[in-house]
Design a protein around this motif. Structure first.
Motif, PDB file in Angstrom:
ATOM      1  N   GLY A  88      38.765  47.723  35.355  1.00 10.69           N
ATOM      2  CA  GLY A  88      38.845  46.591  34.437  1.00 10.69           C
ATOM      3  C   GLY A  88      39.328  45.344  35.145  1.00 10.69           C
ATOM      4  N   GLY A  89      40.327  45.509  36.017  1.00 10.27           N
ATOM      5  CA  GLY A  89      40.811  44.373  36.783  1.00 10.27           C
ATOM      6  C   GLY A  89      39.754  43.832  37.724  1.00 10.27           C
ATOM      7  N   LEU A  90      39.020  44.746  38.388  1.00  8.33           N
ATOM      8  CA  LEU A  90      37.985  44.310  39.325  1.00  8.33           C
ATOM      9  C   LEU A  90      36.903  43.529  38.601  1.00  8.33           C
ATOM     10  N   LEU A  91      36.553  43.990  37.367  1.00  5.95           N
ATOM     11  CA  LEU A  91      35.490  43.312  36.639  1.00  5.95           C
ATOM     12  C   LEU A  91      35.915  41.913  36.203  1.00  5.95           C
ATOM     13  N   SER A  92      37.245  41.662  36.170  1.00  3.11           N
ATOM     14  CA  SER A  92      37.689  40.357  35.689  1.00  3.11           C
ATOM     15  C   SER A  92      37.701  39.308  36.792  1.00  3.11           C
ATOM     16  N   ILE A  93      37.423  39.728  38.040  1.00  2.00           N
ATOM     17  CA  ILE A  93      37.402  38.752  39.138  1.00  2.00           C
ATOM     18  C   ILE A  93      36.106  37.957  39.054  1.00  2.00           C
ATOM     19  N   PRO A  94      36.174  36.626  39.015  1.00  4.18           N
ATOM     20  CA  PRO A  94      34.916  35.858  38.920  1.00  4.18           C
ATOM     21  C   PRO A  94      34.105  35.942  40.204  1.00  4.18           C
ATOM     22  N   ALA A  96      43.056  41.578  41.306  1.00  2.10           N
ATOM     23  CA  ALA A  96      42.723  42.594  40.305  1.00  2.10           C
ATOM     24  C   ALA A  96      43.966  43.370  39.892  1.00  2.10           C
ATOM     25  N   LEU A  97      44.785  43.750  40.876  1.00  2.00           N
ATOM     26  CA  LEU A  97      45.951  44.563  40.560  1.00  2.00           C
ATOM     27  C   LEU A  97      46.978  43.781  39.757  1.00  2.00           C
ATOM     28  N   VAL A  98      47.208  42.514  40.128  1.00  2.00           N
ATOM     29  CA  VAL A  98      48.174  41.724  39.364  1.00  2.00           C
ATOM     30  C   VAL A  98      47.690  41.542  37.935  1.00  2.00           C
ATOM     31  N   ALA A  99      46.376  41.365  37.767  1.00  2.00           N
ATOM     32  CA  ALA A  99      45.849  41.131  36.422  1.00  2.00           C
ATOM     33  C   ALA A  99      46.072  42.329  35.508  1.00  2.00           C
TER      34      ALA A  99
END
Lengths: 374, 319
Positions: free
Chosen positions: A260-266, A292-295
């Motif tokens: 989920g975090g990876l998918l949020s990276i633009p 990604a991890l911080v998000a």
């Protein structure tokens, strides 16, 4: 006053203070608790039920209760009829917290737990969120292992089947998550990749299967089947088998969170890294993963809370953790019938840990949102 | 170098396949050296351990292991469905209560959610089991509203319609209770423990879903002079439930998987029957394979269904 007249304010208006709530205290109470017929009915009903339930609980837990006395026996509790027996908690305290660890060496698991609590606190400091944290954890885990096993510098050796209670719960939860974390990152990257369909398919199959099967089934599988994989004569300690199972399961759940975090990276981040000529490895480790991890840090803490509670299931496969200690303490024939007090005490311990972690998770989430990272 | 990627992947796949074959070989050698049979022939053999409480009739000693597994599966489904109903009702009530104007209702809902969520579900089940076992014995129980609460179970009156309205009350007969619908202490403990625990999670999901509905909807309903209850029922909840459905379905799957805790209190669900099976026959691989296939199949089917529902609702928008 003609058609051509416009009014334009020349000076800046001062902001006005918010409207004052001119209602009296009584009016506010009425609005809050008796605002509508349904609300009034609910208030009366809840107050009635809470008063009755609260009075019964107070009666049982404090007024009619038997508190620990100097003798440490159950006779005082048996004589008192109906109240709670808190003497059983005092008597079983060491068993619940330390298990069957040798009595004179209880300072060692106590130090280990204190070390883990210090490490939990340090892990929440953003200044530690770099190479220092894994290094500190490796040092802490090594020190804890040496302390718990002993066998050097005058410390008597304590085999791991004598460890028990709260230290085992903390070890299972923390080590399960710590060792599952790298595997989870690999799985998340594999599932997210577009260039490796085989790896992606394997990661998808592993994650979906592990998440659809109950944890208990996987624990049984690990504790019964790992000895079958090993050549005869290799005796893998049960704690280690259960730890392997926990690692594999936390990896699957964490992989979904990290994905989920990876998918949020633009996309722009990937493109900028490519424009700078960074290799895929550098992009992943220096650009994508940190963001990604911080998000998803609050979600990772939620997974830790869930697995801290899930460690209670090892009662069924025979590992001596906090839940098993509670069951064993409640089964003592001398204190027959006072199991509820013990279970409530253990529930309070779990509540303390999980509540603090969930408050931290909420604060972290609010802080990250305020910083614009979520 | 265009072949490098596929070649690397093929090599990785081959390595993984080699490890799997090695593990399989080691396990077969290990099992046969311990004298354990393989194959699924045990399914046709009679089972000794009884499976109580199941809708599927089971006679220990003559019914087969396959029938025992079926009875266990029926028990799992019975427990899961009952817990899902309880959790949904509680979750909806507390989720909506957490947003109420009444401060008492709001605080009570929030306290319920926080207390229930932070205690492990196994501890919930064990606590309830302990409490139920402290109910009065059959001889001392007094019936309230036709219900009998004893330490051997809770008994409810049943209503049947044959010619007229017949109500069958549970009646104490010596050491037994005759008549009525009986709920065993194990089932009641599991139902209450799992239902109350998951209800707290569903309450949080419902609360988040209701908060996610645009405030404009509330304001529009207010300007139309709809009451709070009508707004919730007709305007907000239909939209909120669409958002809440995927997380709630994964909570339902959580209930289904948590039903395996029946092993801890002695309720014969699928996992417990499987446990008895591989203790009796020693065929760990086959039995655990069956167990995992059962749970994985149901979970994956429900997840796939939810995926389809979600993608259809996303295609047609949230309006």
């Amino acid at each position: 006053m003609g058609l051509g007249m416009r009014v334009v304010n020349q000076d800046l208006l001062e902001p006005r203070p918010p409207p004052v709530d001119r209602r009296s205290v009584a009016q506010r109470i009425v609005k809050s608790y008796f605002g509508s017929p349904a609300s009034a009915f609910a208030t009366i009903l809840i107050v009635a039920v809470l008063a009755w339930a609260g009075w019964s609980f107070l009666n049982w837990s404090l007024l009619n209760a038997t508190f620990p006395d100097a003798t440490g026996s159950s006779s005082a509790c048996r004589r008192a009829n109906g109240g709670a027996c808190w003497a059983v908690v005092a008597d079983k305290f060491r068993l619940i917290i330390f298990g069957v660890y040798p009595h004179a060496q209880h300072w060692r698991p106590a130090c280990m737990m204190a070390l883990f609590l210090v490490m939990y606190f340090l892990s929440t400091r953003p200044s530690m969120w770099n190479w220092k944290l894994p290094a500190a954890w490796v040092a802490a885990i090594t020190a804890s292992a040496c302390l718990m096993w002993g066998g050097f510098a005058g410390l008597p050796f304590v085999p791991d089947d004598q460890w028990g209670g709260l230290p085992i719960t903390m070890i299972l939860a923390t080590l399960g998550l710590a060792t599952g974390f790298p595997l989870a990152i690999l799985l998340a990257l594999a599932r997210n990749s577009r260039r490796h369909p085989v790896g992606k398919a394997l990661a998808v199959a592993y994650i979906e299967l592990t998440r659809s099967v109950p944890l208990l089934a996987l624990l049984f599988l690990a504790s019964l089947m790992i000895p079958l994989f090993m050549p005869a004569g290799w005796d893998i300690p049960k704690l280690f088998r259960v730890l392997v199972a926990f690692t594999l399961v936390t990896a699957a759940y964490l992989a979904e969170v990290i994905r989920g975090g990876l998918l949020s990276i633009p996309r722009g981040q990937y493109e900028a890294a490519e424009a700078l000529g960074l290799s895929r490895w550098t992009t992943t480790t220096r650009v994508v993963l940190p963001q990604a991890l911080v998000a998803v840090l609050p979600a990772i803490v939620n997974v830790l809370i869930a697995f801290f509670k899930a460690t209670s299931i090892v009662l069924i496969v025979g590992i001596f953790d906090l839940m098993t200690a509670a069951k064993r303490a409640a089964a003592d024939s001398q204190w027959q019938g006072f199991g509820t007090e013990i279970y409530l005490f253990v529930a309070a311990i779990y509540f303390a840990f999980c509540f603090v972690m969930s408050v931290y998770s909420n604060r972290l989430h609010a802080r990250l949102r305020a910083q614009g990272k979520q | 170098m265009r072949w490098r990627q596929p070649a690397l992947q093929a090599a990785a796949f081959a390595a993984l396949a080699a490890v799997v074959v090695l593990l399989f070989g080691l396990t077969s050698a290990s099992l046969s050296s311990r004298g354990v049979q393989s194959g699924f022939a045990f399914l046709g053999q009679p089972a000794a351990t009884p499976v109580t409480d199941s809708p599927i009739a089971f006679v220990p000693g003559t019914s087969t292991y396959a029938r025992a597994l079926l009875a266990g599966a029926a028990n799992t489904m019975k427990l899961s469905v009952a817990a899902i109903v309880l959790a949904t009702i509680l979750g909806l009530l507390c989720g909506i209560g957490a947003l109420s104007d009444n401060a008492l209702v709001k605080r009570l809902s929030n306290t319920y959610v926080e207390v229930m969520r932070n205690v492990p579900v196994l501890l919930h089940v064990v606590l309830w089991y302990g409490l139920i076992l402290e109910l009065p014995a059959v001889g001392d129980a007094s019936s309230t509203l036709g219900m009998l609460a004893t330490n051997r179970g809770v008994f409810f009156p049943t209503v049947s319609w044959s010619g007229g309205l017949h109500v069958a009350y549970p009646v104490v007969d010596g050491l037994e209770v005759v008549g009525g619908l009986s709920v065993s202490p194990e089932f009641a403990a599991l139902l209450l423990g799992i239902g109350l625990y998951t209800g707290a999670f569903i309450a949080e999901i419902v609360r988040a879903a209701v908060l996610s509905v645009d405030t404009g909807q509330w304001e529009a309903a207010n300007s139309l002079a709809l009451s709070h209850a009508t707004t919730l029922r007709r305007v907000i909840l239909p939209q909120a439930m669409r958002v809440a459905l995927p997380p709630i379905s994964s909570e339902y799957l959580g209930i289904f998987k948590n039903s395996t805790l029946a092993v801890a209190v002695g309720f014969q669900d699928f996992m417990a029957v499987g446990n008895n099976l591989f203790t009796d026959t020693g065929q760990v691989l086959e039995v655990m394979g069956l167990v995992m296939i059962f749970y994985a199949a149901v979970s994956l089917v429900v997840s796939a269904l939810m995926h389809v529902v979600e993608s259809r609702s996303r295609r047609w928008g949230s309006g």
